[in-house]
Design a protein around this motif. Sequence first.
Motif, PDB file in Angstrom:
ATOM      1  N   HIS A 155       0.832  -1.207   0.000  1.00  0.00           N
ATOM      2  CA  HIS A 155       0.000   0.000   0.000  1.00  0.00           C
ATOM      3  C   HIS A 155       0.868   1.260   0.000  1.00  0.00           C
ATOM      4  O   HIS A 155       0.347   2.376  -0.112  1.00  0.00           O
ATOM      5  N   ASP A 156       2.181   1.107   0.099  1.00  0.00           N
ATOM      6  CA  ASP A 156       3.092   2.250   0.194  1.00  0.00           C
ATOM      7  C   ASP A 156       3.141   3.020  -1.128  1.00  0.00           C
ATOM      8  O   ASP A 156       3.419   2.446  -2.183  1.00  0.00           O
ATOM      9  N   PRO A 157       2.874   4.320  -1.114  1.00  0.00           N
ATOM     10  CA  PRO A 157       2.895   5.116  -2.347  1.00  0.00           C
ATOM     11  C   PRO A 157       4.262   5.173  -3.009  1.00  0.00           C
ATOM     12  O   PRO A 157       4.361   5.580  -4.176  1.00  0.00           O
ATOM     13  N   ALA A 179       4.417   3.527  -6.387  1.00  0.00           N
ATOM     14  CA  ALA A 179       3.680   4.080  -7.528  1.00  0.00           C
ATOM     15  C   ALA A 179       4.623   4.367  -8.683  1.00  0.00           C
ATOM     16  O   ALA A 179       5.710   4.925  -8.500  1.00  0.00           O
ATOM     17  N   THR A 183      -1.893   0.471  -6.064  1.00  0.00           N
ATOM     18  CA  THR A 183      -0.944   1.475  -5.588  1.00  0.00           C
ATOM     19  C   THR A 183      -0.394   2.321  -6.725  1.00  0.00           C
ATOM     20  O   THR A 183       0.127   3.411  -6.500  1.00  0.00           O
ATOM     21  N   THR A 186      -1.289  -4.641   4.296  1.00  0.00           N
ATOM     22  CA  THR A 186      -1.670  -4.379   2.912  1.00  0.00           C
ATOM     23  C   THR A 186      -3.154  -4.679   2.793  1.00  0.00           C
ATOM     24  O   THR A 186      -3.553  -5.846   2.690  1.00  0.00           O
TER      25      THR A 186
END
Length: 283
Positions: free
Chosen positions: A135-137, A140, A159, A220
């Motif tokens: 889920h960590d940006p 991206a 993400t 997550t």
Amino acid sequence: MQRRSWRTAMVAFGLLCLTGAAAAPVLAGPPEITERGQLRVCADGNNLPFSNRDGEGFENRIAELMAEELGVPVSYVWAPQIMGFVRNTLDLGVCDVIIGVAAGYELVQNTNAYYRSVYSLVVPEDADLDVTSLHDPALAELRIGAITDTPPVVPLRRTGASVKTYALQADTRVVSPVRDAVKDVAEGITQGAVLWGPIAGYYAGRQDPPLRVVPLVGDTPGAQLQFRITMGVRRGEPRWMDWINDFIDRRQTDIDAVLADYGVPLLDRHGQLITVDSPEHGD
């Protein structure tokens, strides 16, 4: 029905249980199974880091620990871990245990879990990327490899990562998608790969220079990335299963050392990383 990589489908869950596989009638073994003259193991002969014909996998080493306690030699029935693996080995009664099976796998009777691991991110050692969740940006717009239809794929896309997928259906005698995914990280084709922990740790450690493995122990949302691994036996053999459960309980420290030797990220029952001292395993 298409042939599916049994090992990869196992760790994919929802996916961890193979769906649509028709099980043959189970042949109940005799109660004195632990008194047989051999430890007969059902295994894939070309599936490192788990097992191979040369005995180089961590499941081979765990089988040796079991055989040592039983006072018998190990013998193997080799078959690729694709659809029909259980039906053509354990269910036929030609071997008596599968050393690595995900908890809840419905075609066998599961023993107690002997390790718990987690999907992990493989990145170059000098990568400025230190995440514990998909889920960590920070992920991206990065090019990240993953095995198709495994738990990391959907959260990676949510993400915003660009996901390069590798085949889920694979015969280990011919191809190795997980090895290809790690090789692509080493060659800069992708900026990382999210793979099942034991595979990630093994192949990352054998690159030159080695790659860094980041266990994804953070939350997550919507994805299960941690799984418990058991041994699989036939139903109707309670003494055999009791013996294996007792072996796991007594030899857990030795089992953990073997797993750590292969770079397997190990978790406790609360999902926290375990540190195990072990000498580095050679190639």
